[in-house]
Each structure stands twice: as structure tokens, then as C-alpha cells.
Design a protein around this motif. Structure first.
Motif, short mmCIF file in Angstrom:
data_model
loop_
_atom_site.label_atom_id
_atom_site.label_comp_id
_atom_site.label_asym_id
_atom_site.label_seq_id
_atom_site.Cartn_x
_atom_site.Cartn_y
_atom_site.Cartn_z
N ILE A 8 -1.17 -3.99 7.69
CA ILE A 8 -0.16 -4.53 6.77
C ILE A 8 0.04 -3.54 5.63
CG2 ILE A 8 0.42 -6.43 5.20
CD1 ILE A 8 -1.40 -8.24 6.92
N GLY A 9 1.25 -3.05 5.46
CA GLY A 9 1.55 -2.05 4.43
C GLY A 9 1.59 -0.67 5.06
N LEU A 10 2.78 -0.08 5.08
CA LEU A 10 2.96 1.21 5.75
C LEU A 10 3.23 2.34 4.77
CD1 LEU A 10 5.03 -0.14 8.78
CD2 LEU A 10 2.59 0.38 8.71
N GLY A 11 2.41 2.40 3.70
CA GLY A 11 2.45 3.57 2.80
C GLY A 11 1.80 4.74 3.53
N ARG A 12 1.43 5.78 2.80
CA ARG A 12 0.82 6.94 3.47
C ARG A 12 -0.50 6.57 4.12
NH1 ARG A 12 1.49 10.38 -1.80
NH2 ARG A 12 1.17 8.22 -2.46
N PHE A 13 -1.31 5.74 3.43
CA PHE A 13 -2.61 5.36 3.97
C PHE A 13 -2.45 4.46 5.21
CE2 PHE A 13 -6.12 2.24 4.05
CZ PHE A 13 -7.14 3.11 4.41
N GLY A 14 -1.71 3.37 5.06
CA GLY A 14 -1.51 2.44 6.18
C GLY A 14 -0.88 3.15 7.38
N ILE A 31 3.02 -4.07 10.02
CA ILE A 31 3.82 -5.03 9.25
C ILE A 31 4.13 -4.44 7.88
CG2 ILE A 31 3.83 -7.34 8.19
CD1 ILE A 31 1.61 -8.10 10.28
N ASP A 32 5.40 -4.53 7.49
CA ASP A 32 5.77 -4.14 6.12
C ASP A 32 7.00 -4.97 5.74
OD1 ASP A 32 5.04 -1.30 4.36
OD2 ASP A 32 6.76 -2.51 3.74
N GLN A 33 7.13 -5.25 4.45
CA GLN A 33 8.30 -6.03 4.01
C GLN A 33 9.54 -5.14 3.89
OE1 GLN A 33 7.20 -7.72 0.25
NE2 GLN A 33 7.15 -5.75 -0.82
N CYS A 34 9.31 -3.85 3.93
CA CYS A 34 10.41 -2.90 3.76
C CYS A 34 10.89 -2.44 5.14
CB CYS A 34 9.93 -1.74 2.91
SG CYS A 34 10.96 -0.30 2.99
N ALA A 36 12.94 -0.10 6.07
CA ALA A 36 12.95 1.35 6.31
C ALA A 36 11.57 1.83 6.77
CB ALA A 36 13.36 2.08 5.03
N LYS A 37 10.51 1.29 6.17
CA LYS A 37 9.14 1.67 6.56
C LYS A 37 8.87 1.25 8.00
CE LYS A 37 7.23 3.40 2.91
NZ LYS A 37 6.69 4.76 2.95
N VAL A 38 9.29 0.02 8.32
CA VAL A 38 9.06 -0.50 9.67
C VAL A 38 9.79 0.38 10.69
CG1 VAL A 38 9.51 -2.47 11.20
CG2 VAL A 38 8.61 -2.84 8.89
N VAL A 50 9.20 -6.54 10.30
CA VAL A 50 9.45 -6.74 8.88
C VAL A 50 8.95 -8.13 8.52
CG1 VAL A 50 11.20 -6.85 7.07
CG2 VAL A 50 11.52 -5.29 9.02
N ALA A 51 7.99 -8.22 7.59
CA ALA A 51 7.51 -9.52 7.13
C ALA A 51 6.82 -9.37 5.78
CB ALA A 51 6.52 -10.11 8.14
N ASP A 52 6.88 -10.45 5.00
CA ASP A 52 6.15 -10.48 3.73
C ASP A 52 4.79 -11.11 4.02
OD1 ASP A 52 5.04 -11.03 1.30
OD2 ASP A 52 6.82 -12.02 0.46
N SER A 53 3.73 -10.36 3.84
CA SER A 53 2.40 -10.84 4.22
C SER A 53 1.85 -11.89 3.26
CB SER A 53 1.42 -9.67 4.32
OG SER A 53 1.33 -9.03 3.08
N THR A 54 2.55 -12.14 2.14
CA THR A 54 2.10 -13.21 1.25
C THR A 54 2.72 -14.54 1.69
OG1 THR A 54 3.91 -12.88 -0.33
CG2 THR A 54 1.90 -11.63 -0.71
N VAL A 72 -5.50 -4.35 5.46
CA VAL A 72 -4.53 -4.59 4.40
C VAL A 72 -4.40 -3.30 3.60
CG1 VAL A 72 -3.92 -6.01 2.40
CG2 VAL A 72 -5.20 -7.02 4.31
N ALA A 73 -3.27 -2.64 3.74
CA ALA A 73 -3.07 -1.33 3.11
C ALA A 73 -1.96 -1.39 2.07
CB ALA A 73 -2.78 -0.28 4.18
N ILE A 74 -1.96 -2.49 1.31
CA ILE A 74 -1.01 -2.62 0.21
C ILE A 74 -1.71 -2.08 -1.02
CG2 ILE A 74 0.26 -4.24 -1.25
CD1 ILE A 74 0.18 -6.21 1.16
N GLY A 75 -1.17 -1.06 -1.65
CA GLY A 75 -1.87 -0.42 -2.74
C GLY A 75 -1.50 -0.96 -4.11
N ASP A 76 -0.30 -0.65 -4.54
CA ASP A 76 0.06 -0.87 -5.94
C ASP A 76 0.18 -2.34 -6.32
OD1 ASP A 76 0.04 1.80 -6.13
OD2 ASP A 76 2.21 2.05 -5.94
N ASN A 77 0.66 -3.15 -5.40
CA ASN A 77 0.82 -4.57 -5.71
C ASN A 77 -0.48 -5.32 -5.43
OD1 ASN A 77 1.59 -7.21 -6.04
ND2 ASN A 77 3.51 -7.00 -4.92
N VAL A 98 -9.75 -3.97 3.58
CA VAL A 98 -8.72 -3.89 2.55
C VAL A 98 -8.85 -2.62 1.74
CG1 VAL A 98 -7.58 -5.16 0.69
CG2 VAL A 98 -8.94 -6.40 2.35
N LYS A 99 -7.73 -2.00 1.46
CA LYS A 99 -7.72 -0.84 0.58
C LYS A 99 -7.70 -1.33 -0.86
CE LYS A 99 -4.62 2.53 -1.24
NZ LYS A 99 -3.68 3.60 -1.09
N ALA A 100 -8.71 -0.91 -1.65
CA ALA A 100 -8.78 -1.33 -3.05
C ALA A 100 -8.15 -0.28 -3.95
CB ALA A 100 -10.23 -1.56 -3.45
#
Ligand code: ATP
Ligand code: ATP
Ligand code: CA
Length: 218
Positions: A8-14, A31-34, A36-38, A50-54, A72-77, A98-100
């Protein structure tokens, strides 16, 4: 049936975790809410959605609890990361990594059931710092808060000496667990093992002992 992972979360790490898992031959749901990332990972992974994991319902519909391991690779949020982890735990996902983002984030994650927490930026920073401090140190791995393992080139100061002559364990309290010599691997070397300049030593020890060892043979 192939092993199934979800990221979940397709930033550089995910994104990088997705690619590495696919290389390992497992199935990956990304899975990503964005959107373009998907789209960026559509051709890389087994399924990309595309999905919001919350959104608990969304995760339920994806059958997330059937996955062996969810990353879970959501970083900033941080809020989204925590809520996602909480939902995954409540839905009965067995293994959650989970990425902290920071130590406070980690404390909360531990409390709500994350099985494994990773700090890629912090850990990579520490690894690179060791490499910067000593030209011979290739890699560094923290084993606990007091012990580490380093990969270090023998260098000219160790060349043509045995482990007894270098007296590694007695003088530095460090253990040479293995020696990589080209394609060859010498596991649990004996005291009379001769070291060559280009050997890569895998050394375990307390942090301060490792540091003395690095400095002596740099
Ligand atoms: P990087 O690894 O590139 O440094 P990062 O770890 O800092 O990235 P972010 O950029 O904060 O991570 O987020 C990673 C991804 O997580 C983003 O693509 C973002 O769209 C996605 N994301 C954030 N919140 C959610 C959510 N609630 N549901 C699904 N995806 C989300
Ligand atoms: P000691 O009682 O000092 O621990 P030892 O009984 O293990 O020695 P040897 O195995 O002959 O005796 O090793 C002699 C010395 O050689 C050790 O004290 C140590 O300094 C060094 N040595 C041998 N093997 C290793 C190793 N794998 N890693 C680091 N040092 C080693
Ligand atoms: Ca980031």
C-alpha cells in the motif's frame, strides 16, 4: 498457489518493494489512492488498484485479509499510515510491515499491531555513514542497539596475515564470521586462515569494537 503480498503506497520505497517482490517470484497487489502511481506500476505487478487504504470497506472488498503479508509504505501522511495499519490488524491480516517516518510514528505502530517496522531512510543513512567513515567498509547492518555486522575489505594492512597474527578476536573482540574471496566463500574461518588484500570480511562485534577495528585497518 503462489505466495501473495500486498503493498500500500507506491512512493519510491513502496515501488521498490513491489519490484523486488516480483523478482522473488511472488504475486503482488499494489494499492495507491493516486491513479497516476497505479498506472506507473500496472505492468510491473500482478494487480494494481486505485483505493484509499483508510477506507475499511475498500480494503475488505479487495480481500486484503487473504494476503500473507501486507506492507504499508505510506510515508508522509502519518495519520493515514496509522489508520491503515489499524484496519489491517482488525481485518485479521497476519503479517504487517510498516514504514515509519520517525520514532513517535514507530511507537504508535508497535502499539496497534504492526509486526515489523522499517526505517529505510534512517537505516540507509547509517549504512552510508559507515561507508563514508572508512574507505574499506562496504556495508553495515545494525543487529541490535549495541551490536553490528560490517562488510569490510581487508586492505593492505591485513594482507598475507592470519587471523591469529591479526589477533582479531582477542584484541578487538570482533569475530570474522566469513570471508568472501571472489566467488568463493570461506565460512567460519579458522585461526590459521590467511587473509588477502581483496578479501571481503564479514565481521560481527559490539559497535565500539567494530569502530576500533575499522580504524586500525583503514
Ligand atoms: P518515498 O518512498 O518516495 O519517499 P514516501 O514514503 O515519502 O515516498 P509518500 O510519498 O508520502 O511516501 O506516499 C507514498 C504513496 O502513498 C503515495 O503515492 C501516496 O499516493 C500513497 N498514499 C498516501 N495515503 C494513501 C492512502 N490513504 N491510501 C492509499 N495510498 C496512499
Ligand atoms: P582465544 O582463547 O583467544 O579466544 P581461541 O581459543 O579461539 O583463542 P584460536 O581459535 O586458535 O584460539 O584463535 C586464536 C586467536 O585468533 C583468537 O584469539 C583470535 O584473536 C584470532 N581468531 C581466530 N579465529 C578468528 C575469527 N574467526 N575471527 C576473529 N578472530 C579470530
Ligand atoms: Ca519520503
Amino acid at each position: 498457489m503462489k505466495r501473495q503480498f500486498a503493498v500500500i503506497g507506491l512512493g519510491r520505497f513502496g515501488g521498490s518493494v513491489c519490484c523486488a517482490l516480483i523478482e522473488q517470484g511472488v504475486e503482488v497487489l499494489a494499492i495507491d489512492q493516486c491513479e497516476a502511481k497505479v498506472n506507473q506500476y500496472r505492468d510491473v505487478v500482478t494487480h494494481a488498484v486505485v483505493a484509499d487504504s483508510t477506507d475499511e470497506q475498500a480494503l475488505r472488498h479487495l480481500g486484503i485479509r487473504n494476503f500473507e503479508h501486507v506492507i504499508v509504505a505510506i510515508g508522509d501522511n502519518i495519520q493515514a499510515s496509522i489508520l491503515t495499519t489499524l484496519i489491517l490488524d482488525e481485518l485479521g491480516v497476519e503479517h504487517i510491515t510498516v514504514k515509519a517516518q520517525n520514532d513517535y510514528h514507530e511507537k504508535v505502530l508497535v502499539k496497534i499491531g504492526a509486526e515489523r517496522i522499517v526505517h529505510p531512510e534512517r537505516d540507509m543513512g547509517a549504512r552510508i555513514a559507515h561507508h563514508l567513515m572508512s574507505k574499506n567498509v562496504l556495508d553495515y547492518l545494525e543487529v541490535s542497539d549495541k551490536y553490528s555486522i560490517i562488510e569490510m575489505f581487508a586492505g593492505s594492512k591485513m594482507h598475507a596475515k592470519t587471523l591469529v597474527e591479526l589477533n582479531v578476536r582477542a584484541s578487538f573482540g570482533c569475530n570474522v564470521m566469513a570471508i568472501k574471496r571472489g566467488a568463493e566463500m570461506i565460512v567460519s574461518p579458522k585461526a590459521d586462515q590467511l587473509i588477502q588484500q581483496d578479501d571481503l570480511l564479514i565481521v560481527l562485534g559490539a559497535d565500539e569494537d567494530i569502530k576500533r577495528f575499522e580504524q586500525m585497518f583503514d
